[in-house]
Design a protein around this motif. Structure first.
Motif, mmCIF file in Angstrom:
data_model
loop_
_atom_site.group_PDB
_atom_site.id
_atom_site.type_symbol
_atom_site.label_atom_id
_atom_site.label_comp_id
_atom_site.label_asym_id
_atom_site.label_seq_id
_atom_site.Cartn_x
_atom_site.Cartn_y
_atom_site.Cartn_z
ATOM 1 N N ALA A 93 0.823 -1.213 0.000
ATOM 2 C CA ALA A 93 0.000 0.000 0.000
ATOM 3 C C ALA A 93 0.858 1.264 0.000
ATOM 4 N N CYS B 78 -12.444 -5.607 -2.042
ATOM 5 C CA CYS B 78 -11.545 -4.641 -2.675
ATOM 6 C C CYS B 78 -12.338 -3.540 -3.365
ATOM 7 N N SER C 97 -6.392 -2.243 -0.845
ATOM 8 C CA SER C 97 -5.140 -2.848 -1.285
ATOM 9 C C SER C 97 -4.925 -4.219 -0.652
ATOM 10 N N SER D 293 -3.966 -7.467 -2.739
ATOM 11 C CA SER D 293 -2.672 -8.100 -2.502
ATOM 12 C C SER D 293 -2.831 -9.566 -2.110
ATOM 13 N N ASN E 70 -1.218 -2.802 -7.354
ATOM 14 C CA ASN E 70 -1.503 -1.806 -6.334
ATOM 15 C C ASN E 70 -1.269 -0.390 -6.838
#
Length: 367
Positions: A166, A216, A243, A247, A358
């Motif tokens: 992030a 998300c 994020s 991820s 990201n």
């Protein structure tokens, strides 16, 4: 001023209610990038590939070609990493040794060995859904025998990895620390409703099961609202949480292996010791050793994101192809699997891809 948790919950509830192998149709794609100048990460990867040489790169290409060609019935198979041992005589011998150590009768051991050998003899083109029940029976026993001396260490990429994904995606923003601080919040006990603690951190690339895409998307939408209203600290806070789910999909154990024979998500598959040992390996090598964190902090490339939900699915599609190899190596060599070069190489590819996604998610929210 950062909103309180009640505001977050109301916002998200309202929104929820109201290049290895990249799929052809994607809402997030590197082909859209106009600036693909090699950054330090790409140069490091190319140096590793040069070290691997033609023979090593051919092994990678052969593995990915196999993964791409697998029938859906194999990709969706419970404990597909166990079936993948068909490609490696050493792995087969290890698995048969595990069966020898089972606390069952000789007759049962013989049945398990014959059944597994039959799976291997028919892999990959003659597997059927009729094989799922046997794999669902044998797989947990193999894993338990292999890892019986290991304790659960906790399921997550690792706090620092989420924070780094992030933070470095924010491209030096003065608000980056807000994203960093929030990025590991979804792993905190009580952050999510009971029953969703694991489901929301998962997206099965082949069964299309899991809550990560929706989570998300919801937090990305909330971040956009804050950004549009000039509340940039809050926008970065929600980006950090969004994020997290993006991820997670970049971890092969978050994109495959936790679905049972009829397509249901099963928490105890997700929290397996294979999974935990792999994430401990990432944790131990984030800032030293393989230094996976450097592939995040030095990344300057991004994948354009136009739909956060689809971006999670695309990232899962990418990472899932490495699951069979990594699962097999963890299961065979729980003490030393990290010394296998391809475990490191496949992991860093997933880390690099996730860092790019990201960056794309941040740009999607903030521009």
């Amino acid at each position: 001023m950062i909103k309180n948790k009640m505001e977050i919950g109301i916002l998200i509830l309202a929104m929820l209610v109201g290049m290895a192998l990249i799929p052809p149709a994607m809402a997030s794609t590197e082909e859209q990038q106009t600036n693909l100048t090699k950054d330090p990460v790409q140069l490091k990867i190319e140096a590793l590939e040069a070290e691997m040489g033609e023979e090593g790169m051919k092994e990678v290409a052969d593995y990915l070609e196999l993964q791409a060609s697998l029938p859906d019935v194999v990709k969706q198979m419970p404990y597909s990493g166990l079936a993948f041992a068909a490609t490696d005589p050493e792995s087969q011998a290890i698995k048969m040794g595990y069966i020898d150590n089972f606390d069952v009768s000789k007759k049962e051991k013989k049945r398990y060995k014959a059944g597994l050998q039959d799976i291997w003899d028919r892999y990959p083109n003659n597997i059927t859904t009729d094989d799922y029940a046997f794999m669902s029976e044998l797989g947990p026993m193999i894993e338990e025998e292999a890892l019986k001396e290991y304790l659960v260490v906790g399921v997550r990429w690792y706090a620092n990895s989420h924070q780094d994904f992030a933070y470095y995606a924010c491209d030096g923003s003065a608000y980056a620390s807000y994203a960093e601080d929030a990025a590991d919040d979804p792993d905190v006990s009580g952050f999510e409703l009971p029953g969703y603690r694991y489901y929301n951190h998962y997206w099965d690339a082949y069964w299309h099961v899991g809550g990560a895409p929706g989570c998300c998307d919801a937090y990305a939408g909330g971040a956009q609202i804050w950004a549009d209203n000039g509340r940039m600290a809050d926008a970065h806070h929600d980006f950090g949480i969004s994020s997290h789910y993006l991820s997670d999909a970049g971890n092969p154990f978050h994109s495959k292996g936790a679905v049972d024979q009829v397509g249901n998500f099963v928490a105890n598959l997700f929290t397996s010791n294979n999974h935990d040992l792999y994430e401990q390996y990432i944790s131990n090598n984030w800032g030293s050793g393989a230094n996976f964190g450097s592939y995040v902090s030095s990344n300057t490339q991004s994948i354009t994101v136009t739909d956060p939900e689809q971006a999670v699915k695309d990232n899962a599609d990418y990472s899932a192809q490495y699951y069979d190899y990594i699962w097999d190596k963890v299961n065979n060599h729980p003490d030393t699997f990290g010394s296998y070069f391809y475990v490191q190489y496949y992991t860093l590819l997933c880390v690099q891809k996730t860092a790019k996604y990201n960056h794309g998610l941040y740009d999607y929210i903030m521009t």
